[in-house]
Design a protein around this motif. Structure first.
Motif, PDB file in Angstrom:
ATOM      1  N   VAL A  71       0.830  -1.209   0.000  1.00 56.75           N
ATOM      2  CA  VAL A  71       0.000   0.000   0.000  1.00 56.75           C
ATOM      3  C   VAL A  71       0.864   1.258   0.000  1.00 56.75           C
ATOM      4  CG1 VAL A  71      -1.615   1.369   1.398  1.00 56.75           C
ATOM      5  CG2 VAL A  71      -2.010  -1.078   1.077  1.00 56.75           C
ATOM      6  N   LYS A  72       1.868   1.289   0.854  1.00 57.99           N
ATOM      7  CA  LYS A  72       2.734   2.463   0.945  1.00 57.99           C
ATOM      8  C   LYS A  72       3.470   2.704  -0.367  1.00 57.99           C
ATOM      9  CE  LYS A  72       6.341   4.599   3.761  1.00 57.99           C
ATOM     10  NZ  LYS A  72       7.258   4.430   4.919  1.00 57.99           N
ATOM     11  N   THR A  73       3.947   1.633  -0.985  1.00 60.42           N
ATOM     12  CA  THR A  73       4.653   1.748  -2.261  1.00 60.42           C
ATOM     13  C   THR A  73       3.728   2.258  -3.357  1.00 60.42           C
ATOM     14  OG1 THR A  73       6.149  -0.064  -1.646  1.00 60.42           O
ATOM     15  CG2 THR A  73       5.988   0.488  -3.981  1.00 60.42           C
ATOM     16  N   ALA A  74       2.495   1.748  -3.378  1.00 59.55           N
ATOM     17  CA  ALA A  74       1.526   2.178  -4.394  1.00 59.55           C
ATOM     18  C   ALA A  74       1.145   3.640  -4.195  1.00 59.55           C
ATOM     19  CB  ALA A  74       0.285   1.289  -4.329  1.00 59.55           C
ATOM     20  N   ALA A  75       1.018   4.069  -2.946  1.00 59.70           N
ATOM     21  CA  ALA A  75       0.705   5.477  -2.671  1.00 59.70           C
ATOM     22  C   ALA A  75       1.823   6.388  -3.154  1.00 59.70           C
ATOM     23  CB  ALA A  75       0.455   5.677  -1.177  1.00 59.70           C
ATOM     24  N   GLU A  76       3.051   5.958  -2.977  1.00 64.13           N
ATOM     25  CA  GLU A  76       4.194   6.744  -3.458  1.00 64.13           C
ATOM     26  C   GLU A  76       4.170   6.861  -4.983  1.00 64.13           C
ATOM     27  OE1 GLU A  76       6.395   8.460  -1.928  1.00 64.13           O
ATOM     28  OE2 GLU A  76       6.064   7.851   0.156  1.00 64.13           O
ATOM     29  N   ARG A  77       3.745   5.792  -5.648  1.00 66.50           N
ATOM     30  CA  ARG A  77       3.654   5.847  -7.108  1.00 66.50           C
ATOM     31  C   ARG A  77       2.623   6.884  -7.556  1.00 66.50           C
ATOM     32  NH1 ARG A  77       4.668   0.069  -6.973  1.00 66.50           N
ATOM     33  NH2 ARG A  77       2.446  -0.409  -6.835  1.00 66.50           N
ATOM     34  N   VAL A  78       1.493   6.951  -6.853  1.00 64.79           N
ATOM     35  CA  VAL A  78       0.477   7.952  -7.188  1.00 64.79           C
ATOM     36  C   VAL A  78       1.030   9.355  -6.967  1.00 64.79           C
ATOM     37  CG1 VAL A  78      -1.816   8.861  -6.634  1.00 64.79           C
ATOM     38  CG2 VAL A  78      -1.433   6.388  -6.643  1.00 64.79           C
ATOM     39  N   LYS A  79       1.715   9.549  -5.852  1.00 64.89           N
ATOM     40  CA  LYS A  79       2.290  10.860  -5.534  1.00 64.89           C
ATOM     41  C   LYS A  79       3.308  11.273  -6.596  1.00 64.89           C
ATOM     42  CE  LYS A  79       3.626  14.385  -2.880  1.00 64.89           C
ATOM     43  NZ  LYS A  79       4.880  14.785  -3.537  1.00 64.89           N
ATOM     44  N   GLN A  80       4.166  10.353  -6.997  1.00 69.61           N
ATOM     45  CA  GLN A  80       5.184  10.669  -7.998  1.00 69.61           C
ATOM     46  C   GLN A  80       4.569  10.988  -9.351  1.00 69.61           C
ATOM     47  OE1 GLN A  80       7.890   7.352  -7.952  1.00 69.61           O
ATOM     48  NE2 GLN A  80       8.551   7.730  -5.845  1.00 69.61           N
ATOM     49  N   ARG A  81       3.518  10.280  -9.696  1.00 69.09           N
ATOM     50  CA  ARG A  81       2.893  10.477 -11.000  1.00 69.09           C
ATOM     51  C   ARG A  81       2.043  11.740 -11.049  1.00 69.09           C
ATOM     52  NH1 ARG A  81       0.414   5.935 -11.301  1.00 69.09           N
ATOM     53  NH2 ARG A  81      -1.591   6.646 -10.528  1.00 69.09           N
ATOM     54  N   CYS A  82       1.303  12.001  -9.986  1.00 68.89           N
ATOM     55  CA  CYS A  82       0.304  13.082  -9.996  1.00 68.89           C
ATOM     56  C   CYS A  82       0.699  14.297  -9.161  1.00 68.89           C
ATOM     57  CB  CYS A  82      -1.040  12.548  -9.500  1.00 68.89           C
ATOM     58  SG  CYS A  82      -1.689  11.181 -10.484  1.00 68.89           S
ATOM     59  N   GLY A  83       1.715  14.152  -8.314  1.00 69.29           N
ATOM     60  CA  GLY A  83       2.182  15.289  -7.525  1.00 69.29           C
ATOM     61  C   GLY A  83       1.488  15.480  -6.205  1.00 69.29           C
ATOM     62  N   PRO A 129      -0.142  11.252   5.502  1.00 69.57           N
ATOM     63  CA  PRO A 129       1.005  12.177   5.485  1.00 69.57           C
ATOM     64  C   PRO A 129       1.078  13.037   4.222  1.00 69.57           C
ATOM     65  CG  PRO A 129       1.685  10.052   6.332  1.00 69.57           C
ATOM     66  CD  PRO A 129       0.292   9.866   5.821  1.00 69.57           C
ATOM     67  N   HIS A 130       0.694  12.473   3.074  1.00 71.77           N
ATOM     68  CA  HIS A 130       0.680  13.262   1.831  1.00 71.77           C
ATOM     69  C   HIS A 130      -0.367  14.370   1.913  1.00 71.77           C
ATOM     70  CE1 HIS A 130       3.440  10.520  -0.133  1.00 71.77           C
ATOM     71  NE2 HIS A 130       2.650   9.496   0.147  1.00 71.77           N
ATOM     72  N   MET A 131      -1.525  14.050   2.482  1.00 72.26           N
ATOM     73  CA  MET A 131      -2.577  15.049   2.640  1.00 72.26           C
ATOM     74  C   MET A 131      -2.149  16.132   3.624  1.00 72.26           C
ATOM     75  SD  MET A 131      -6.013  12.678   2.739  1.00 72.26           S
ATOM     76  CE  MET A 131      -6.651  11.887   1.250  1.00 72.26           C
ATOM     77  N   GLN A 132      -1.486  15.729   4.691  1.00 70.74           N
ATOM     78  CA  GLN A 132      -1.012  16.711   5.682  1.00 70.74           C
ATOM     79  C   GLN A 132      -0.009  17.681   5.068  1.00 70.74           C
ATOM     80  OE1 GLN A 132       0.136  13.679   8.603  1.00 70.74           O
ATOM     81  NE2 GLN A 132      -1.271  14.618  10.071  1.00 70.74           N
ATOM     82  N   ASN A 133       0.833  17.177   4.207  1.00 66.98           N
ATOM     83  CA  ASN A 133       1.815  18.043   3.546  1.00 66.98           C
ATOM     84  C   ASN A 133       1.140  19.099   2.683  1.00 66.98           C
ATOM     85  OD1 ASN A 133       4.019  16.743   4.675  1.00 66.98           O
ATOM     86  ND2 ASN A 133       4.288  15.351   2.941  1.00 66.98           N
ATOM     87  N   ASN A 134      -0.019  18.760   2.120  1.00 69.70           N
ATOM     88  CA  ASN A 134      -0.754  19.688   1.257  1.00 69.70           C
ATOM     89  C   ASN A 134      -1.787  20.510   2.010  1.00 69.70           C
ATOM     90  OD1 ASN A 134       0.612  18.834  -1.048  1.00 69.70           O
ATOM     91  ND2 ASN A 134      -0.891  17.254  -1.519  1.00 69.70           N
ATOM     92  N   GLY A 135      -2.075  20.118   3.257  1.00 71.45           N
ATOM     93  CA  GLY A 135      -3.075  20.838   4.041  1.00 71.45           C
ATOM     94  C   GLY A 135      -4.488  20.643   3.536  1.00 71.45           C
ATOM     95  N   TYR A 136      -4.720  19.529   2.842  1.00 71.63           N
ATOM     96  CA  TYR A 136      -6.057  19.261   2.312  1.00 71.63           C
ATOM     97  C   TYR A 136      -6.234  17.765   2.094  1.00 71.63           C
ATOM     98  CZ  TYR A 136     -10.189  19.191  -0.658  1.00 71.63           C
ATOM     99  OH  TYR A 136     -11.451  18.938  -1.164  1.00 71.63           O
ATOM    100  N   GLY A 137      -7.447  17.275   2.370  1.00 71.96           N
ATOM    101  CA  GLY A 137      -7.742  15.876   2.071  1.00 71.96           C
ATOM    102  C   GLY A 137      -9.181  15.523   2.371  1.00 71.96           C
ATOM    103  N   ARG A 138      -9.658  14.520   1.664  1.00 73.30           N
ATOM    104  CA  ARG A 138     -10.998  13.969   1.900  1.00 73.30           C
ATOM    105  C   ARG A 138     -10.868  12.443   1.916  1.00 73.30           C
ATOM    106  NH1 ARG A 138     -11.612  18.492   2.964  1.00 73.30           N
ATOM    107  NH2 ARG A 138     -13.207  20.000   2.229  1.00 73.30           N
ATOM    108  N   ILE A 139     -11.255  11.847   3.040  1.00 76.80           N
ATOM    109  CA  ILE A 139     -11.235  10.395   3.176  1.00 76.80           C
ATOM    110  C   ILE A 139     -12.656   9.922   3.436  1.00 76.80           C
ATOM    111  CG2 ILE A 139     -10.387   8.423   4.516  1.00 76.80           C
ATOM    112  CD1 ILE A 139      -7.925  10.120   5.229  1.00 76.80           C
ATOM    113  N   VAL A 140     -13.094   8.945   2.664  1.00 76.44           N
ATOM    114  CA  VAL A 140     -14.412   8.350   2.871  1.00 76.44           C
ATOM    115  C   VAL A 140     -14.244   6.838   2.972  1.00 76.44           C
ATOM    116  CG1 VAL A 140     -16.774   8.120   2.049  1.00 76.44           C
ATOM    117  CG2 VAL A 140     -15.477  10.188   1.491  1.00 76.44           C
TER     118      VAL A 140
END
Length: 250
Positions: A71-83, A129-140
């Protein structure tokens, strides 16, 4: 179809190859979001991506949510691809078996907990942590009325979904001042492929408790989830949203 403005938002949807996750991903794409589909079924995932590609920017990744490293590795891939990662929808889940607690197989109990509960813990731990860095997030998170009422002969499923509700409340309070909302949807019976794993007796038991006398639809789920994932839902966190056809009593 009414849509919420998700232009520029990056979303991850688990369990997205079919059912509720697929419907949510489609609605997000039509609302302008970039969506990454996570699922364990590679064949179904490929088919889902192909079907959804006509609606917008969609990616897919075969991810076992029960495995935190994956999961952590896949999340990093999304972050790298989409910013960035703005939205996380946790709809991956399994039903387990319908049997008494005394006869419940230990291996299936553990599997249900690993996917339904630990899976959400893993995705939130990796993405927050990625959401915290951006100061925005929505989790459902997607739970179930079984998590509030407790369905007989479905102890593992009921317990796991009850725990998801509590996890949501806890995390919602933790992040309440960081621009990140965390909410949970508790559906009654929704017409999806998961019902293939549930006995007709169990389905009839659940339908008998619903005043509307029918199953919910994935379209109804996606409508509610889209609002919860949008900027317009800004003053609700740690909340439980019932989608139960009148079954909910509290």
């Amino acid at each position: 179809m009414n849509t919420y403005n998700l232009d520029g938002r990056v979303a991850i949807v688990t369990g997205a190859a079919r059912g509720m996750g697929f419907a949510v991903a489609e609605r997000f794409l039509k609302s302008g979001a970039s969506v990454t589909l996570w699922d364990l079924n590679e064949t179904a995932l490929s088919d889902a991506r192909q079907k959804l590609s006509q609606f917008g920017d969609v990616h897919s990744d075969s991810v076992n949510v029960a495995d935190f490293t994956a999961v952590k590795t896949a999340a990093e891939r999304v972050k790298q691809r989409c910013g960035q990662i703005d939205i996380l929808i946790n709809s991956a889940g399994i039903a387990g078996v319908n049997t008494s607690l005394a006869d419940y197989p230990l291996d299936i109990w553990n599997q249900v907990m690993q996917v339904n509960l630990n899976g959400i813990f893993h995705t939130c731990k990796a993405v927050v942590p990625h959401m915290q860095n951006n100061g925005y997030g929505r989790i459902v998170n997607i739970a179930s009325m079984a998590g509030k009422d407790g369905n007989p002969n479905a102890s593992a499923y009921s317990v796991s979904k009850g725990a998801v509700i509590t996890l949501t409340k806890s995390l919602g309070k933790e992040l309440a001042r960081e621009g990140i909302t965390v909410n949970v949807v508790a559906p009654a019976v929704i017409e999806t492929e998961m019902l293939a794993d549930v006995t007709e007796e169990q389905i009839n038991y659940m339908l008998a408790k619903i005043p509307m006398g029918r199953m919910g639809t994935v379209k109804e789920i996606s409508s509610l989830v889209s609002w919860l994932a949008s900027e317009e839902c800004s003053y609700s966190t740690g909340a439980v949203y019932d989608l139960s056809g009148g079954r909910a009593t509290y």
